[in-house]
Design a protein around this motif. Structure first.
Motif, PDB file in Angstrom:
ATOM      1  N   ALA A 151      53.778  -8.393 -11.749  1.00 19.39           N
ATOM      2  CA  ALA A 151      53.108  -7.106 -11.602  1.00 19.39           C
ATOM      3  C   ALA A 151      51.798  -7.105 -12.367  1.00 19.39           C
ATOM      4  N   CYS A 152      51.025  -6.022 -12.153  1.00 16.35           N
ATOM      5  CA  CYS A 152      49.779  -5.755 -12.878  1.00 16.35           C
ATOM      6  C   CYS A 152      49.886  -4.369 -13.506  1.00 16.35           C
ATOM      7  N   LEU A 153      49.456  -4.260 -14.754  1.00 15.64           N
ATOM      8  CA  LEU A 153      49.494  -3.000 -15.479  1.00 15.64           C
ATOM      9  C   LEU A 153      48.095  -2.642 -15.954  1.00 15.64           C
ATOM     10  N   ALA A 154      47.732  -1.392 -15.778  1.00 18.89           N
ATOM     11  CA  ALA A 154      46.456  -0.873 -16.274  1.00 18.89           C
ATOM     12  C   ALA A 154      46.718  -0.119 -17.568  1.00 18.89           C
ATOM     13  N   SER A 155      46.073  -0.546 -18.643  1.00 20.81           N
ATOM     14  CA  SER A 155      46.292   0.061 -19.952  1.00 20.81           C
ATOM     15  C   SER A 155      45.293   1.191 -20.180  1.00 20.81           C
TER      16      SER A 155
END
Length: 490
Positions: free
Chosen positions: A408-412
């Motif tokens: 997955a990809c997470l935006a902080s």
């Protein structure tokens, strides 16, 4: 003159009014106000109409809004109750994308010597199209320009291969959009089972990249590709030892058998069997020729090494390889770690304008909902930054939750000042609970093969631990089972 009847417009529920064009005019007809919408022709001859066809991405529509579906069904169907019942029955047969990418996703590392045809085989399997012998298949999956020009992979990349419930592969080549591939979202939605093929480098100077790909890839199995026209090299031996040291079952695939002399293929098999039977590997070669061989071999992959012969140009052995990949059982059960605290391994970082810092990687344990507080680190001083997960994506799809076993990809939610002082980098982790970092650890090391290097205190090496790559030196060394070794020497 006769009075002309007024036309009653057709009204579609919940839609904009539609203008209906009349048939072509004859010479004696009078002109009307809407002549500009007609295509004129000779008397008695019907003309062609101009149409604008637009492809609608149905997966982008909200499945909860039934206004569009109900309005369209009211025009063509009379009994709506029976149709809704059929629709509910069909929905029970469908599988969610998140479940497919988590519990029915098998990760396979593809390694082998340079010019063994790794990228070509992956391109052939994912697109279901044969190669032309001039790099057609490998060009469709390569990223960088220098890789396309040289034909050698220098970076680790992953590609999805889907299967239906019947075992038929899902082609990634789009039939509607010519010369274009399906996105990962489309492949995941159409598939019952997913095979993630990790394309790794084969050249000796990219060996560190290959080691990192095998270490951080969480691979269930490994495909060892061998060029049938040349005997196995020392890089093939390194790849075998590397996979066996991580406990990954191996599958040997001979490529480029079209036009290969029989004596060259026989010599390559003989040399490979010696490598498999070596004490470091301890595998028994097993040739795969029929489906019965696949059913027999799948149950004993920790002791057997399946051997297949393939050709991406003629297609020989590709069907048997696809059946073997579909029959492989899932070895790593990450879905069993859902109840553990959330742990996300960062493999790459990005700076997206308007979004901020984005990290991509693998969910090793737990589950995370968008909007939950998380800790990112460690930084240079060993501390962790507290932030919020603003959004998440799986296979280029926006999602509200990620679970263990998914990439997955997470935006902080880190601001610009925090990103400048503490740059996001590879090897970090995203955790739900505040942890503590350390610079010292104890490890049990088993030396498989050495190149004449003496390992002693203050020996410095490059350590690969899952996704972490870090230089370390040995402060203290102790020999285990030293008494048994001395008895063997005597």
């Amino acid at each position: 003159m006769e009075k002309k009847k007024k036309k009653t417009p057709i009204v579609i529920p919940n839609a904009t009014p539609v203008r209906i064009l009349e048939p072509p005019l004859y010479e004696n007809d009078e002109k009307k106000e809407d002549d500009e919408f007609r295509i004129k022709a000779k008397p008695g001859i019907f003309t062609r109409c101009q149409l604008t066809i637009q492809r609608v991405e149905t997966h982008l529509l909200d499945p909860l809004s039934d206004n569009i579906l109900s309005s369209s069904q009211s025009l063509f169907e009379t009994n709506t109750n029976t149709n809704t019942q059929k629709k509910k029955k069909n929905q029970t047969k469908d599988y969610s994308v998140t479940e497919t990418l988590a519990s029915r996703n098998i990760r396979i590392a593809v390694v082998g010597n340079v010019d063994a045809g790794k990228s070509t085989l992956i391109g052939t399997l994912t697109t279901s199209c044969l190669d032309d012998g001039r790099g057609k298949s490998r060009t469709s999956i390569m990223k960088h320009r220098h890789e396309i020009e040289s034909g050698r992979t220098s970076t680790a990349s992953s590609h999805l291969m889907g299967f239906l419930a019947t075992g038929e592969p899902v082609s990634a080549k789009d039939k509607l959009r010519r010369n274009k591939r399906k996105t990962e979202t489309e492949v995941a939605r159409e598939s019952h089972r997913i095979i993630t093929l990790m394309d790794l480098a084969g050249h000796e100077k990219y060996l560190k990249t290959t080691v990192h790909g095998v270490s951080s890839g969480m691979a269930d199995y490994a495909l060892i590709l061998v060029n049938s026209r040349h005997p196995p090299t020392h890089m093939t031996q390194h790849h075998l030892n590397l996979c066996c040291s991580f406990g990954i079952p191996v599958i040997v695939v001979f490529t480029k058998i079209d036009g290969c002399p029989p004596h060259a293929l026989k010599n390559s098999k003989k040399e490979l069997c010696k490598l498999l039977r070596a004490p470091d590997v301890a595998k028994k070669p097993y040739a795969i020729k029929t489906e019965h061989d696949i059913a027999t071999c799948v149950k004993h992959l920790h002791t057997l090494a399946p051997i297949l012969e393939t050709s991406c140009v003629t297609g020989k052995g590709i069907d048997m390889l696809q059946k073997l990949l579909f029959a492989l059982p899932k070895r790593r059960r990450h879905e069993r770690k859902v109840n553990r605290p959330f742990e996300f391994l960062v493999e790459d970082t990005f700076q997206v304008p308007g979004v901020g810092g984005v990290v991509s990687g693998f969910v090793n344990a737990g589950a995370l909902t968008v909007g939950s507080p998380v800790f990112v680190g460690p930084t240079d001083d060993g501390t962790f930054l507290k932030t919020v997960a603003k959004s998440a994506h799986i296979a280029r799809m926006n999602t509200s939750q990620v679970t263990s076993g998914q990439s997955a990809c997470l935006a902080s939610g880190l601001n610009k000042q925090e990103l400048r002082k503490n740059q996001l980098r590879r090897g970090m982790v995203v955790l739900e609970e505040s942890p503590t970092s350390t610079k010292e650890f104890e490890a049990e090391i088993c030396v498989l093969h050495g190149d004449g290097t003496t390992i002693r205190p203050s020996y410095q090496a490059y350590v690969h631990i899952l996704h972490v790559r870090q230089t370390a030196y040995a402060r203290r060394i102790e020999l285990l089972n030293n008494h048994n070794n001395n008895n063997n020497k005597e």
